[in-house]
Design a protein around this motif. Sequence first.
Motif, PDB file in Angstrom:
ATOM      1  N   GLU A 150      36.858   6.948  10.880  1.00  0.00           N
ATOM      2  CA  GLU A 150      36.704   7.871   9.908  1.00  0.00           C
ATOM      3  C   GLU A 150      35.355   8.001   9.161  1.00  0.00           C
ATOM      4  OE1 GLU A 150      38.035  10.885   7.441  1.00  0.00           O
ATOM      5  OE2 GLU A 150      39.556   9.741   8.549  1.00  0.00           O
ATOM      6  N   GLY A 151      34.932   9.237   9.286  1.00  0.00           N
ATOM      7  CA  GLY A 151      33.463   9.234   8.363  1.00  0.00           C
ATOM      8  C   GLY A 151      32.207   9.132   9.298  1.00  0.00           C
ATOM      9  N   LYS A 152      32.523   8.536  10.671  1.00  0.00           N
ATOM     10  CA  LYS A 152      31.423   8.079  11.446  1.00  0.00           C
ATOM     11  C   LYS A 152      30.762   9.248  12.120  1.00  0.00           C
ATOM     12  CE  LYS A 152      32.064   3.627  11.459  1.00  0.00           C
ATOM     13  NZ  LYS A 152      32.934   3.295  10.565  1.00  0.00           N
ATOM     14  N   ARG A 153      29.414   9.431  11.922  1.00  0.00           N
ATOM     15  CA  ARG A 153      28.561  10.354  12.439  1.00  0.00           C
ATOM     16  C   ARG A 153      28.089   9.765  13.864  1.00  0.00           C
ATOM     17  NH1 ARG A 153      24.359   9.350   7.832  1.00  0.00           N
ATOM     18  NH2 ARG A 153      25.141   7.274   8.344  1.00  0.00           N
ATOM     19  N   ILE A 154      28.717  10.718  14.928  1.00  0.00           N
ATOM     20  CA  ILE A 154      28.569  10.388  16.062  1.00  0.00           C
ATOM     21  C   ILE A 154      28.002  11.407  16.966  1.00  0.00           C
ATOM     22  CG2 ILE A 154      30.034   9.894  18.247  1.00  0.00           C
ATOM     23  CD1 ILE A 154      30.202   7.675  16.227  1.00  0.00           C
ATOM     24  N   PHE A 155      26.748  11.152  17.991  1.00  0.00           N
ATOM     25  CA  PHE A 155      26.558  12.153  18.929  1.00  0.00           C
ATOM     26  C   PHE A 155      27.266  12.068  20.045  1.00  0.00           C
ATOM     27  CE2 PHE A 155      23.660  12.416  22.785  1.00  0.00           C
ATOM     28  CZ  PHE A 155      23.350  13.774  22.667  1.00  0.00           C
ATOM     29  N   THR A 156      27.720  13.390  20.377  1.00  0.00           N
ATOM     30  CA  THR A 156      28.658  13.470  21.507  1.00  0.00           C
ATOM     31  C   THR A 156      28.673  14.953  22.138  1.00  0.00           C
ATOM     32  OG1 THR A 156      30.891  13.240  22.149  1.00  0.00           O
ATOM     33  CG2 THR A 156      30.624  14.064  20.086  1.00  0.00           C
ATOM     34  N   PHE A 157      29.334  15.169  22.989  1.00  0.00           N
ATOM     35  CA  PHE A 157      29.599  16.739  23.495  1.00  0.00           C
ATOM     36  C   PHE A 157      30.193  17.682  22.600  1.00  0.00           C
ATOM     37  CE2 PHE A 157      28.598  13.817  26.973  1.00  0.00           C
ATOM     38  CZ  PHE A 157      27.601  14.639  27.946  1.00  0.00           C
ATOM     39  N   PRO A 158      29.971  18.919  22.525  1.00  0.00           N
ATOM     40  CA  PRO A 158      30.544  19.592  21.697  1.00  0.00           C
ATOM     41  C   PRO A 158      32.056  19.585  21.625  1.00  0.00           C
ATOM     42  CG  PRO A 158      28.847  20.877  22.823  1.00  0.00           C
ATOM     43  CD  PRO A 158      28.786  19.365  23.458  1.00  0.00           C
ATOM     44  N   THR A 159      32.662  19.873  22.987  1.00  0.00           N
ATOM     45  CA  THR A 159      34.257  19.954  23.108  1.00  0.00           C
ATOM     46  C   THR A 159      34.647  18.560  22.756  1.00  0.00           C
ATOM     47  OG1 THR A 159      34.083  21.640  24.799  1.00  0.00           O
ATOM     48  CG2 THR A 159      36.060  20.296  24.537  1.00  0.00           C
ATOM     49  N   ALA A 160      34.036  17.278  23.096  1.00  0.00           N
ATOM     50  CA  ALA A 160      34.700  16.115  22.481  1.00  0.00           C
ATOM     51  C   ALA A 160      34.698  16.054  21.073  1.00  0.00           C
ATOM     52  CB  ALA A 160      33.733  14.981  23.379  1.00  0.00           C
ATOM     53  N   GLY A 161      33.338  16.438  20.482  1.00  0.00           N
ATOM     54  CA  GLY A 161      33.292  16.350  19.194  1.00  0.00           C
ATOM     55  C   GLY A 161      34.437  17.231  18.306  1.00  0.00           C
ATOM     56  N   ILE A 186      32.439  12.943  12.643  1.00  0.00           N
ATOM     57  CA  ILE A 186      31.609  13.700  12.345  1.00  0.00           C
ATOM     58  C   ILE A 186      30.604  13.778  13.362  1.00  0.00           C
ATOM     59  CG2 ILE A 186      29.962  14.619  10.655  1.00  0.00           C
ATOM     60  CD1 ILE A 186      31.166  12.642   8.756  1.00  0.00           C
ATOM     61  N   PRO A 187      30.750  15.073  14.269  1.00  0.00           N
ATOM     62  CA  PRO A 187      30.132  15.225  15.584  1.00  0.00           C
ATOM     63  C   PRO A 187      28.665  15.719  15.013  1.00  0.00           C
ATOM     64  CG  PRO A 187      32.132  16.547  15.491  1.00  0.00           C
ATOM     65  CD  PRO A 187      31.945  15.908  14.271  1.00  0.00           C
ATOM     66  N   VAL A 188      27.774  15.148  15.611  1.00  0.00           N
ATOM     67  CA  VAL A 188      26.279  15.410  15.555  1.00  0.00           C
ATOM     68  C   VAL A 188      25.425  15.884  16.592  1.00  0.00           C
ATOM     69  CG1 VAL A 188      23.961  14.505  14.409  1.00  0.00           C
ATOM     70  CG2 VAL A 188      26.347  13.696  13.378  1.00  0.00           C
ATOM     71  N   SER A 189      24.781  17.055  16.586  1.00  0.00           N
ATOM     72  CA  SER A 189      24.028  17.365  17.650  1.00  0.00           C
ATOM     73  C   SER A 189      22.479  16.929  17.418  1.00  0.00           C
ATOM     74  CB  SER A 189      24.256  18.827  17.988  1.00  0.00           C
ATOM     75  OG  SER A 189      23.541  19.616  18.980  1.00  0.00           O
ATOM     76  N   LEU A 190      21.849  16.513  18.431  1.00  0.00           N
ATOM     77  CA  LEU A 190      20.463  16.004  18.342  1.00  0.00           C
ATOM     78  C   LEU A 190      19.976  16.300  19.844  1.00  0.00           C
ATOM     79  CD1 LEU A 190      20.486  13.047  16.042  1.00  0.00           C
ATOM     80  CD2 LEU A 190      19.465  15.422  15.425  1.00  0.00           C
ATOM     81  N   PRO A 191      18.541  16.472  20.039  1.00  0.00           N
ATOM     82  CA  PRO A 191      17.812  16.423  21.205  1.00  0.00           C
ATOM     83  C   PRO A 191      18.155  14.936  21.970  1.00  0.00           C
ATOM     84  CG  PRO A 191      16.473  17.362  19.776  1.00  0.00           C
ATOM     85  CD  PRO A 191      17.617  16.695  19.253  1.00  0.00           C
ATOM     86  N   TRP A 192      18.370  15.030  23.129  1.00  0.00           N
ATOM     87  CA  TRP A 192      18.809  13.728  23.886  1.00  0.00           C
ATOM     88  C   TRP A 192      17.791  12.586  23.733  1.00  0.00           C
ATOM     89  CZ3 TRP A 192      17.368  10.269  27.660  1.00  0.00           C
ATOM     90  CH2 TRP A 192      18.107   9.598  28.228  1.00  0.00           C
ATOM     91  N   GLU A 193      16.639  12.916  23.630  1.00  0.00           N
ATOM     92  CA  GLU A 193      15.396  11.728  23.383  1.00  0.00           C
ATOM     93  C   GLU A 193      15.327  11.302  21.916  1.00  0.00           C
ATOM     94  OE1 GLU A 193      13.891  10.277  25.771  1.00  0.00           O
ATOM     95  OE2 GLU A 193      13.735  11.573  27.350  1.00  0.00           O
ATOM     96  N   ASP A 194      16.018  12.098  21.209  1.00  0.00           N
ATOM     97  CA  ASP A 194      16.089  11.470  19.657  1.00  0.00           C
ATOM     98  C   ASP A 194      17.150  10.675  19.248  1.00  0.00           C
ATOM     99  OD1 ASP A 194      13.779  13.427  19.413  1.00  0.00           O
ATOM    100  OD2 ASP A 194      14.837  14.829  18.247  1.00  0.00           O
ATOM    101  N   ILE A 195      17.747  10.265  20.104  1.00  0.00           N
ATOM    102  CA  ILE A 195      19.222   9.500  19.699  1.00  0.00           C
ATOM    103  C   ILE A 195      18.817   8.089  19.461  1.00  0.00           C
ATOM    104  CG2 ILE A 195      21.579   8.737  20.566  1.00  0.00           C
ATOM    105  CD1 ILE A 195      20.970  11.952  20.272  1.00  0.00           C
ATOM    106  N   GLU A 196      17.973   7.535  20.136  1.00  0.00           N
ATOM    107  CA  GLU A 196      17.796   6.165  19.811  1.00  0.00           C
ATOM    108  C   GLU A 196      17.181   5.991  18.420  1.00  0.00           C
ATOM    109  OE1 GLU A 196      15.345   2.008  21.881  1.00  0.00           O
ATOM    110  OE2 GLU A 196      15.830   4.047  22.998  1.00  0.00           O
TER     111      GLU A 196
END
Length: 345
Positions: free
Chosen positions: A169-180, A189-199
Motif C-alpha cells: 500500500e502506497g509504495k511508489r514502484i517503477f514498473t511496466f505500464p500494464t503491470a502497474g 503507485i506506478p511511476v514512469s521514469l527513464p530506465w537510466e534514472d532508476i538507481e
Amino acid sequence: MTSRRKFIQGAAAAPVAAAALATPALAQGTIRWRMQTYAGAALAEHVITPAVEAFNKIAGDRMQIELFYADQLVPTGELFQAMQRGTIDAVQSDDDSMASPTDVTVFGGYFPFASRYSLDVPVLFNQYGLNEIWDEEYSALGVKHISAGAWDPCHFATKDPIRSLADLEGKRIFTFPTAGRFMSQFGVIPVSLPWEDIEVAMQTGELDGIAWSGITEDYTVGWADVTNYFLTNNISGAWAGSFFANMERWNELPEDLQTLFRVCCDQSHYYRQWWYWGGEAALRVNGPKLELTTIPDEEWQTVEDAAQEFWEEIAAESDVKRRVVDIIKQYNADMVKAGRPYRYT
C-alpha cells in the motif's frame, strides 16, 4: 564505380556487368542499420550485444548494425514512432514499453500471470498462434515483427520488506505500464521514469521499489545496491519482448541477410533462456545483497485470482484482445491438464 568499370571491361565480363547493374543500389555498398534496445549498457551486454556482434561478424562488409542503448537516440516510449518513421531501423523492446499503437501492446512486457515459466512465451507465439496476430497488427502499421522471446520473471525489489499485500500500500514502484495498471488495485503507485534514472530515484527516495525484472537484472544493473529486499512472489513468469524492424528497411534486405538476422535473434532468445533461468536461482541461493521475503501462498492467491478478472477486462476492449486472451486462457488450461512438470497445482 571502380568495380562497375572493371566489370564492363571486355566481352567476357559483359554478363557479370549486366548482373551488377541489375543489382539494387543498396546491395552495392555496406548496408548500415541503427538499432536501439530498451536495455541500458550493463544489461545490453547480455540481452542483445552478443547477437549484434555475431551478426556483424558474419555479415562483414555486406551489412553492419550500430547498437544504441536505452534512451540514447530517442526515449524508450518513442521507439515505435522512430522505427515507423525510419529514424531507427530496428528495435529490441516489449510492445508495452515502446507504446506501440496496436491492440496487442498491452500483452507485451509483463501481462499479469500469462506465463509461469520462460518457455511459455515462445510456445505461445510459435505453437499457439500469437505470431500470426502480432504479424497482422504490426504489418498494418509498416513495422515488421521479427520474433518474440522471453526474459526474466517480474518481482519486487524494495527498500522495505514486503511480507503481506498490505505492505504494498502506497509504495511508489517503477514498473511496466500494464503491470502497474494491474497492481494499482493493491495500493501500488506506478511511476514512469527513464530506465537510466532508476538507481538515482531509489537513492533520493523518489521510488520505494522496482517491479521491472527478476533478481538477475537487479544485480546486473546495480539495483541490488540500492534496494534491500526481494519478494519471491512474481507478477508474471517471464517478460515477453520482441525484435522489430522498419518494414521498408526489412524488405530491402536480401533473403540471406533476413535469415541471418532471424538466426541471431534466435540465438539471443536462447542465451536469455539459460542466463536468466540459472541466474535467478543462483542469486536467490548465493546472492549476498538482497534478503528474500515472501507473501503467503493463500494471500497471494488473491492477486492471481484478480488477474483472471483483469484478463476479462482487457478482452472486452477489442476483438483482437479477446483472441489473445482466449489463447492465453487455453494455453494455461492445457498446461494445468498436462500436469508436472508443466504446472504444479
